[in-house]
Scaffold this active site. Structure first.
Site, PDB file in Angstrom:
ATOM      1  N   GLU A 216       6.949  -4.266  18.829  1.00 33.62           N
ATOM      2  CA  GLU A 216       8.106  -3.451  18.435  1.00 33.62           C
ATOM      3  C   GLU A 216       8.079  -3.108  16.943  1.00 33.62           C
ATOM      4  O   GLU A 216       8.489  -2.011  16.540  1.00 33.62           O
ATOM      5  CB  GLU A 216       9.421  -4.151  18.781  1.00 33.62           C
ATOM      6  CG  GLU A 216      10.633  -3.262  18.512  1.00 33.62           C
ATOM      7  CD  GLU A 216      11.915  -3.746  19.161  1.00 33.62           C
ATOM      8  OE1 GLU A 216      12.986  -3.211  18.835  1.00 33.62           O
ATOM      9  OE2 GLU A 216      11.847  -4.667  20.006  1.00 33.62           O
TER      10      GLU A 216
ATOM     11  N   SER B  72       1.134   0.759   5.429  1.00 35.58           N
ATOM     12  CA  SER B  72      -0.212   0.355   5.844  1.00 35.58           C
ATOM     13  C   SER B  72      -0.721   1.232   6.985  1.00 35.58           C
ATOM     14  O   SER B  72      -1.872   1.674   6.986  1.00 35.58           O
ATOM     15  CB  SER B  72      -0.196  -1.119   6.275  1.00 35.58           C
ATOM     16  OG  SER B  72      -1.441  -1.497   6.828  1.00 35.58           O
TER      17      SER B  72
END
Length: 301
Positions: free
Chosen positions: A96, A70
């Site tokens: 993260e 993505s």
């Protein structure tokens, strides 16, 4: 587009400023610190270290690969947050998964918000002021609410008091962040409204969200039509169905052919026709590759 370019240029300018040893910003009282608080900065991934006290240690590889794909296609919608440790050295505060996915696809830099010493009050003021602006899109507002809750440790109730908005309003914005990144990008680019997004967020599966989103854009569906489509989805109806009156009132000759066209083209086809035989056919596509596939089918070229 101009707004995005302006933000990107600002990020590059601040990045260069942060690499100047003579202007090392360590506190909100330092020179140029006011330019940093609340703004997005492009940081080198190599200058960021993972927080060793991060409670989350297990990351689903498949989900990370999906996020990486993505980011590669759409860019990073939501910047990470880091805190400044030393000159050109930072530690992750949040994001993260985004950090790992960006490294996975070989990115060298990542957009980030930087927390510096004693900037809590300044950050809160900057974020609240930012939310009051009139030119923010719904996703930008949602991200600002999320930052206030995560970084200033505010509950939704306390946040509603700080920004002067009803708690239900804040909840509705935050729910938009559950939409697939493609849909979030579409909302930021103005292809759909917040009303469309509020209807779509009730669809749990991201792939089904995308199917309905493509139908909304391709058929220019209203929010009301979208709500009906989502309702049909939950009732177990096929996603090929459309709530539009025109589709339901088709003459027999056209109604019988719609399914044949959809099967032949392998995409959604909308037909509008009168009993006299006049009308139009609308063929939907969700990407450039799909457009090229349809062109070959229709032209033979």
């Amino acid at each position: 587009m101009a707004k995005a370019i302006k933000k990107q240029a600002l990020g590059r300018g601040l990045s260069a400023l942060l690499k100047d040893p003579e202007n090392d910003i360590k506190s909100v009282s330092d020179k140029n610190a006011d330019q940093l608080v609340g703004n997005i900065v492009e940081l080198e991934l190599d200058s960021i270290e993972v927080n060793p006290f991060q409670p989350r240690s297990n990351f689903n590889d498949e989900a990370l690969e999906e996020l990486a794909s993505s980011i590669k296609e759409l860019g990073l919608i939501q910047p990470i947050t880091v805190r400044k440790l030393d000159f050109n050295t930072y530690q992750l505060v949040s994001g993260e998964r985004r950090y790992r996915a960006s490294k996975m696809i070989g990115l060298e830099t990542i957009p980030a918000y930087i927390r510096i010493a004693n900037d809590q009050e300044s950050l809160e003021m900057a974020l609240v002021e930012n939310i009051q602006r009139q030119d923010l899109d719904p996703i930008e507002i949602a991200l600002s609410y999320q930052r206030l809750m995560e970084e200033i440790q505010l509950t939704q109730e306390k946040l509603s008091e700080r920004v002067g908005k009803k708690r239900s309003t804040i909840t509705n914005y935050l729910r938009l962040l559950r939409l697939d990144p493609i849909i979030q990008t579409g909302m930021r680019d103005g292809f759909i409204s917040m009303g469309h997004g509020r209807a779509l967020v009730n669809v749990e599966k991201k792939e089904d969200q995308i199917d309905i989103y493509e139908k909304i854009v391709g058929q220019n569906l209203s929010v009301r039509d979208t709500e009906k489509l989502v309702q049909t989805y939950h009732e177990g109806g096929t996603k090929k169905e459309s709530p539009s009156k025109e589709q339901k009132s088709l003459p027999a000759f056209a109604k019988e052919s719609v399914k044949d066209l959809q099967n032949a083209l392998e995409t959604d086809v909308q037909v509008k026709a009168s009993e006299r035989g006049k009308g139009k056919i609308t063929i939907s596509f969700g990407s450039k590759d799909e457009f090229e596939r349809l062109k070959k089918l229709l032209t033979g070229a």
